[in-house]
Design a protein around this motif. Structure first.
Motif, PDB file in Angstrom:
ATOM      1  N   GLN A  50      36.964  41.162  26.768  1.00  0.00           N
ATOM      2  CA  GLN A  50      36.539  39.956  27.550  1.00  0.00           C
ATOM      3  C   GLN A  50      36.916  40.058  29.102  1.00  0.00           C
ATOM      4  N   ILE A  51      38.368  40.002  29.332  1.00  0.00           N
ATOM      5  CA  ILE A  51      39.143  39.980  30.556  1.00  0.00           C
ATOM      6  C   ILE A  51      38.553  41.479  31.256  1.00  0.00           C
ATOM      7  N   ASN A  52      38.350  42.549  30.677  1.00  0.00           N
ATOM      8  CA  ASN A  52      37.727  43.723  31.505  1.00  0.00           C
ATOM      9  C   ASN A  52      36.390  43.435  32.058  1.00  0.00           C
ATOM     10  N   ALA A  53      35.662  42.624  31.065  1.00  0.00           N
ATOM     11  CA  ALA A  53      34.121  42.579  31.395  1.00  0.00           C
ATOM     12  C   ALA A  53      34.090  41.540  32.719  1.00  0.00           C
ATOM     13  N   ILE A  54      34.984  40.585  32.500  1.00  0.00           N
ATOM     14  CA  ILE A  54      35.289  39.369  33.790  1.00  0.00           C
ATOM     15  C   ILE A  54      35.309  40.165  34.928  1.00  0.00           C
ATOM     16  N   LYS A  55      36.707  41.170  34.953  1.00  0.00           N
ATOM     17  CA  LYS A  55      36.861  41.907  36.373  1.00  0.00           C
ATOM     18  C   LYS A  55      35.938  42.598  36.734  1.00  0.00           C
ATOM     19  N   ASN A  56      35.111  43.355  35.578  1.00  0.00           N
ATOM     20  CA  ASN A  56      34.182  44.334  36.202  1.00  0.00           C
ATOM     21  C   ASN A  56      33.095  43.776  36.892  1.00  0.00           C
ATOM     22  N   LEU A  57      32.832  42.811  36.093  1.00  0.00           N
ATOM     23  CA  LEU A  57      31.516  41.971  36.853  1.00  0.00           C
ATOM     24  C   LEU A  57      31.835  41.289  38.003  1.00  0.00           C
ATOM     25  N   ALA A  58      33.002  40.627  38.081  1.00  0.00           N
ATOM     26  CA  ALA A  58      33.351  40.174  39.428  1.00  0.00           C
ATOM     27  C   ALA A  58      33.438  41.200  40.509  1.00  0.00           C
ATOM     28  N   TYR A  59      34.051  42.390  40.299  1.00  0.00           N
ATOM     29  CA  TYR A  59      34.033  43.363  41.266  1.00  0.00           C
ATOM     30  C   TYR A  59      32.548  43.816  41.712  1.00  0.00           C
ATOM     31  N   ARG A  60      31.644  43.873  40.685  1.00  0.00           N
ATOM     32  CA  ARG A  60      30.335  44.164  41.129  1.00  0.00           C
ATOM     33  C   ARG A  60      29.555  43.327  41.796  1.00  0.00           C
ATOM     34  N   ARG A  61      30.142  41.967  41.550  1.00  0.00           N
ATOM     35  CA  ARG A  61      29.297  40.822  42.542  1.00  0.00           C
ATOM     36  C   ARG A  61      30.015  40.459  43.743  1.00  0.00           C
ATOM     37  N   GLY A  62      31.181  41.248  43.933  1.00  0.00           N
ATOM     38  CA  GLY A  62      31.877  40.993  45.154  1.00  0.00           C
ATOM     39  C   GLY A  62      32.872  39.609  45.214  1.00  0.00           C
ATOM     40  N   LEU A  63      32.890  39.422  44.091  1.00  0.00           N
ATOM     41  CA  LEU A  63      33.842  38.086  43.947  1.00  0.00           C
ATOM     42  C   LEU A  63      35.355  38.387  43.856  1.00  0.00           C
ATOM     43  N   LYS A  64      36.019  37.467  44.432  1.00  0.00           N
ATOM     44  CA  LYS A  64      37.445  37.865  44.472  1.00  0.00           C
ATOM     45  C   LYS A  64      38.241  36.699  43.256  1.00  0.00           C
ATOM     46  N   ASP A  65      39.673  37.114  43.153  1.00  0.00           N
ATOM     47  CA  ASP A  65      40.134  36.119  42.098  1.00  0.00           C
ATOM     48  C   ASP A  65      40.105  34.694  42.432  1.00  0.00           C
TER      49      ASP A  65
END
Length: 322
Positions: free
Chosen positions: A273-288
């Motif tokens: 789940q954590i990896n999914a959140i990080k990967n999705l955020a990266y593809r959407r251009g979202l930062k921490d």
């Protein structure tokens, strides 16, 4: 549009990514890179699919939004404009999963076809639905691309392969299915189009990754429905059937009998789940900071306090942010 307003929009247009599709059409990414707007320039005529353009062009015929300015500036080779060509691609937001199998939605096929140079789609009704043909509509679609290719296919729709929600619109359904098949040929997409599915048995809860776990309220509704069916059988037969007895005597689950999913809903998020959140955020251009803000706003808790169930909710929120 005053010079002051033009200068402000011109400044905001700088460094926007401009994706050229053909000689007159472009996609311009928003400043956050979460969505693209289509800009059309042809013989002095300019238009954009953004809301700002739609609102202002009614009162100002010379209005140019920042997306149009980004294209104009790119064509003018201003040093702060970024003009690039990209390979057409199907965005993942147009893909959905049903029963573990991926399907593409019609909107996604149309979007990709426009990127690849869709010229036109023509539809003819080959058969109108009537009693003699089992109320079956058949449509023929002919799709033309800018490079001269032609794609032809048929779509059918009848009360047996459509859901109850669209059974009164068989010609429209057949038309969409025919167009979808030609667009899949043109774009070389092997996935079946969601709109091609038919029958109520195909209508299930859809998730981008997997169906959510059943909740206690859903199980209660199922049991109530079973009770109602059993009662109807009892009224017709005059005697209580074995099914009715079983439903009436079935005890409610205690807290100790919860499913594994219910027990683990408060556990910490898994590494997947954590990896999914990080990967999705990266593809959407979202930062921490963006993810932390979304977690606070939508789930009312800090990111580091997420449970497994809340992590699943966050994944859906990020998917819907596109």
């Amino acid at each position: 549009m005053t010079n002051n307003e033009l200068e402000k929009r011109d400044l905001r247009s700088q460094n926007l990514l401009v994706y050229q599709i053909n000689d007159s059409d472009y996609f311009v990414e928003s400043s956050k890179g979460l969505i693209s707007y289509k800009v059309h320039l042809n013989n002095g005529h300019k238009s954009c699919s953004c809301g700002d353009y739609a609102n202002k062009i009614q009162s100002d015929a010379g209005f140019m939004c920042k997306h149009i300015l980004a294209v104009v500036n790119g064509n003018g080779n201003l040093k702060n404009a970024v003009a690039v060509k990209r390979k057409p691609r199907l965005d993942e937001r147009w893909i959905t999963s049903i029963k573990g199998k991926d399907f593409v939605v019609y909107s996604g096929l149309l979007d990709l076809a426009h990127q690849m140079g869709l010229q036109s789609i023509e539809v003819e009704v080959e058969q109108y639905p009537c009693k003699d043909n089992g109320n079956e509509a058949i449509c023929k679609a002919v799709t033309h691309s800018n490079d001269g290719q032609v794609f032809v296919d048929y779509g059918d729709a009848n009360p047996r392969n459509t859901s109850s929600m669209v059974v009164n619109h068989l010609i429209r359904v057949a038309s969409t299915r025919a167009k979808a098949r030609t667009l899949r040929d043109m774009t070389n997409i092997g996935m079946t189009c969601l709109e091609e599915l038919g029958g109520e048995e195909d209508v299930v809860e859809v998730s981008a990754k997997k169906a959510p776990a059943k909740t206690k309220s859903t199980k209660k509704e199922v049991k109530e429905s079973a009770k109602n069916v059993a009662n109807e059988l009892e009224k017709k037969s005059g005697t209580k059937s074995e099914a009715a007895k079983n439903v009436a005597n079935e005890p409610e689950k205690s807290s100790d009998e919860k499913t594994d999913t219910e027990k683990t809903s408060n556990d910490k998020p898994s590494s997947a789940q954590i990896n999914a959140i990080k990967n999705l955020a990266y593809r959407r251009g979202l930062k921490d900071d963006d993810i932390n803000a979304m977690t606070h706003e939508k789930l009312k808790i800090p990111f580091h306090e997420l449970s497994a169930g809340q992590a699943g909710q966050l994944i859906k929120l990020i998917q819907q942010s596109a």
